[in-house]
Design a protein around this motif. Structure first.
Motif, PDB file in Angstrom:
ATOM      1  N   THR A 149       8.861  39.309  21.971  1.00 14.46           N
ATOM      2  CA  THR A 149       8.016  38.334  21.572  1.00 14.46           C
ATOM      3  C   THR A 149       8.391  37.624  20.357  1.00 14.46           C
ATOM      4  OG1 THR A 149       6.187  39.286  20.844  1.00 14.46           O
ATOM      5  CG2 THR A 149       6.202  39.242  23.138  1.00 14.46           C
ATOM      6  N   SER A 249      15.592  22.678  25.245  1.00 11.95           N
ATOM      7  CA  SER A 249      14.334  22.676  24.735  1.00 11.95           C
ATOM      8  C   SER A 249      13.868  22.036  23.854  1.00 11.95           C
ATOM      9  CB  SER A 249      14.782  24.524  24.282  1.00 11.95           C
ATOM     10  OG  SER A 249      16.057  24.860  23.794  1.00 11.95           O
ATOM     11  N   HIS A 264       6.417  26.532  14.133  1.00 11.23           N
ATOM     12  CA  HIS A 264       5.722  26.586  16.083  1.00 11.23           C
ATOM     13  C   HIS A 264       7.745  27.714  15.665  1.00 11.23           C
ATOM     14  CE1 HIS A 264       3.478  24.548  17.380  1.00 11.23           C
ATOM     15  NE2 HIS A 264       3.350  23.923  16.648  1.00 11.23           N
ATOM     16  N   ASN A 309      11.157  37.670  25.943  1.00  8.63           N
ATOM     17  CA  ASN A 309       9.625  37.238  26.549  1.00  8.63           C
ATOM     18  C   ASN A 309       9.353  35.683  26.395  1.00  8.63           C
ATOM     19  OD1 ASN A 309       6.696  36.203  26.762  1.00  8.63           O
ATOM     20  ND2 ASN A 309       6.337  38.857  26.746  1.00  8.63           N
ATOM     21  N   ASN A 311       6.995  33.758  27.594  1.00  6.07           N
ATOM     22  CA  ASN A 311       5.654  32.858  27.827  1.00  6.07           C
ATOM     23  C   ASN A 311       5.272  31.915  27.164  1.00  6.07           C
ATOM     24  OD1 ASN A 311       4.802  34.808  29.634  1.00  6.07           O
ATOM     25  ND2 ASN A 311       4.213  36.766  29.067  1.00  6.07           N
ATOM     26  N   LEU A 312       5.588  32.490  25.189  1.00 10.81           N
ATOM     27  CA  LEU A 312       4.950  30.910  24.947  1.00 10.81           C
ATOM     28  C   LEU A 312       5.453  30.091  24.526  1.00 10.81           C
ATOM     29  CD1 LEU A 312       2.999  31.357  21.962  1.00 10.81           C
ATOM     30  CD2 LEU A 312       5.101  31.916  20.489  1.00 10.81           C
ATOM     31  N   LYS A 314       6.430  28.564  27.196  1.00 11.69           N
ATOM     32  CA  LYS A 314       6.456  27.846  28.368  1.00 11.69           C
ATOM     33  C   LYS A 314       5.053  27.670  28.357  1.00 11.69           C
ATOM     34  CE  LYS A 314       6.390  28.996  33.641  1.00 11.69           C
ATOM     35  NZ  LYS A 314       6.054  29.766  34.332  1.00 11.69           N
ATOM     36  N   GLU A 315       4.339  28.461  27.922  1.00 12.15           N
ATOM     37  CA  GLU A 315       2.739  27.311  27.053  1.00 12.15           C
ATOM     38  C   GLU A 315       3.313  26.520  26.551  1.00 12.15           C
ATOM     39  OE1 GLU A 315      -0.919  29.001  25.758  1.00 12.15           O
ATOM     40  OE2 GLU A 315       0.638  30.361  25.544  1.00 12.15           O
ATOM     41  N   LYS A 316       3.807  26.330  25.594  1.00 11.96           N
ATOM     42  CA  LYS A 316       3.248  25.295  24.713  1.00 11.96           C
ATOM     43  C   LYS A 316       4.473  24.285  24.720  1.00 11.96           C
ATOM     44  CE  LYS A 316       0.460  27.535  21.863  1.00 11.96           C
ATOM     45  NZ  LYS A 316      -0.676  27.570  21.829  1.00 11.96           N
ATOM     46  N   GLY A 318       6.583  24.141  27.963  1.00  9.60           N
ATOM     47  CA  GLY A 318       6.532  23.931  29.606  1.00  9.60           C
ATOM     48  C   GLY A 318       8.235  23.993  29.662  1.00  9.60           C
ATOM     49  N   GLU A 320      10.984  26.112  30.797  1.00 12.57           N
ATOM     50  CA  GLU A 320      12.370  27.564  31.129  1.00 12.57           C
ATOM     51  C   GLU A 320      13.471  27.979  31.485  1.00 12.57           C
ATOM     52  OE1 GLU A 320       9.653  29.322  34.643  1.00 12.57           O
ATOM     53  OE2 GLU A 320       9.362  27.514  35.205  1.00 12.57           O
TER      54      GLU A 320
END
Ligand code: NAD
Ligand code: WQD
Length: 339
Positions: A149, A249, A264, A309, A311-312, A314-316, A318, A320
């Motif tokens: 992560t 990205s 970030h 990983n 997840n972050l 994808k969340e922040k 969008g 993937e």
């Protein structure tokens, strides 16, 4: 995202893309144009060809503004920043050969850290706030816990190249800029047109370019570096990310910075671990070719396994990965045949 001037003419936001004629930079320039930005490239062509700029022009139908300048030259970079009214910078320009960095660390510190210093100084001088930095999963060294992560610790870097990425991320943290460090896993493949790709002057030492060189007959075979690792088939595991997904990205990251201040870090990978043997088999199956390989000793400094990983991000953002390993292997082969 669009801005309109007083005569109601669309004003596209300008983004400086250092290293924009390179492998990942050229793909990102295509995506920036598709998203309505005006990219301006700064590249001294030390590790690429002008063919990539021509390729971008063919793909997008747009003329690309570019400067043949060295990013470590404060005066020249400052001049460009003062003349172009820009919204942000995407900083790709760096040397990237792990092997060369071990032989000549100073060259890597000078260029990779020196260029970021100059870019940050020019941003401060010209009140430019937003920067996206090309980082790498190499900042994690050999991780203890998988998948990694963004909070996984930076362990000892495996090379001076890796150290430069750790140092550059640190520089961004203490600067007044808004920044996103994108930690790329293993970028592979090319644009489906096969008009842009990796034009490195370095001899290929990454897995997929070596596989394509075997396929085209430039090499007799590929040596798999070790099959006695603690993995299902004994070969090392990596997270191979299609360069077009990776390029996208950067657009999302730039929009994040334009809309909101902050700092970030994001992993940019698929989250899927692929072994060396898996990668060879995927290439063979996709392209209906047979690759001559043999098992050799381990390569010094290789990490057993690493994958992201996601997840972050994808969340922040969008974001993937969308492209498959097969699409990546197909485009890698098309690029080898076309380049
Ligand atoms: P690349 O060599 O194709 O692109 C880098 C570009 O920067 C080249 O076009 C080169 O001519 C230019 N450049 C280098 N130093 C310069 C300078 N001082 N002034 C002006 N231009 C300069 O490499 P790439 O694979 O596109 O990598 C782009 C970035 O992503 C690099 O920072 C690299 O470290 C990072 N990265 C790459 C990978 C990978 O496997 N390709 C993985 C993780 C991170
Ligand atoms: C992948 C796998 C090799 C060649 C490097 C940098 C990293 C990042 C990406 C920039 C490994 C195996 C390879 C061969 C093999 N770059 N291999 N035979 O080592 O994961 O990462 O590029 O930031 O920082 O270190 O990539 O493509 O060299 O290797 O068996 O002839 O393929 O052992 O397991 P790596 P790679």
């Amino acid at each position: 995202m669009d801005t309109w001037d007083r005569k109601n003419i669309l004003v596209k936001k300008k983004i400086i893309v250092t290293g924009g004629a390179g492998y990942i930079g050229s793909h990102t320039v295509v995506e920036l144009i598709a998203a309505g930005f005006t990219p301006i490239i700064i590249d001294n062509l030390c590790n690429t060809s002008v063919k990539n700029i021509k390729g971008v022009e063919k793909i997008t139908g747009e003329e690309i503004k570019w400067y043949n300048r060295d990013c470590t030259n404060t005066e020249e970079i400052n001049k460009i920043f003062s003349e172009e009214k820009i919204e942000g910078v995407i900083h790709f320009a760096a040397y990237k050969s792990v092997e060369e960095s071990v032989q000549n660390p100073q060259k890597y510190y000078d260029n990779n850290i020196g260029s970021l210093e100059v870019i940050l100084e020019s941003m401060r001088e010209n009140n430019v706030k937003n920067i996206i930095f090309s980082s790498s999963c190499t900042v994690y060294g050999s991780p203890d816990i998988l998948p990694v992560t963004e909070n996984s610790p930076f362990k000892k870097a495996e090379s001076p190249y890796g150290e430069t990425k750790q140092i550059c991320e640190g520089m961004l943290k203490v600067d007044s800029c808004n920044s996103v460090s994108l930690r790329y896993f293993n970028p592979i493949g090319s644009h489906s047109s096969a008009l842009i790709g990796d034009c490195s002057s370095d001899k290929a030492n990454n897995l997929i370019p070596i596989i394509t060189e075997v396929a085209i007959g430039k090499r007799k075979k590929i040596t798999v570096f070790g099959d006695d690792y603690n993995t299902p088939d004994g070969t090392c595991i990596r997270d191979y990310i299609h360069v077009v997904d990776l390029a996208k990205s950067h657009v999302l990251a730039m929009n994040l910075l334009i809309n909101k201040e902050g700092k970030h870090d994001f992993n940019i990978g698929t989250g899927i671990g692929v072994s060396v043997i898996d990668a060879i088999k995927a290439f063979e199956k996709t392209n209906n070719l047979s690759i001559n390989y043999s098992i050799g000793p381990r390569r010094r400094g290789d990490i057993e396994q690493i994958y992201a990983n996601g997840n972050l991000v994808k969340e922040k953002l969008g974001w993937e990965a969308k492209e498959t390993l097969y699409q990546a292997m197909k485009s890698a082969w098309e690029w080898e045949k076309n380049k």
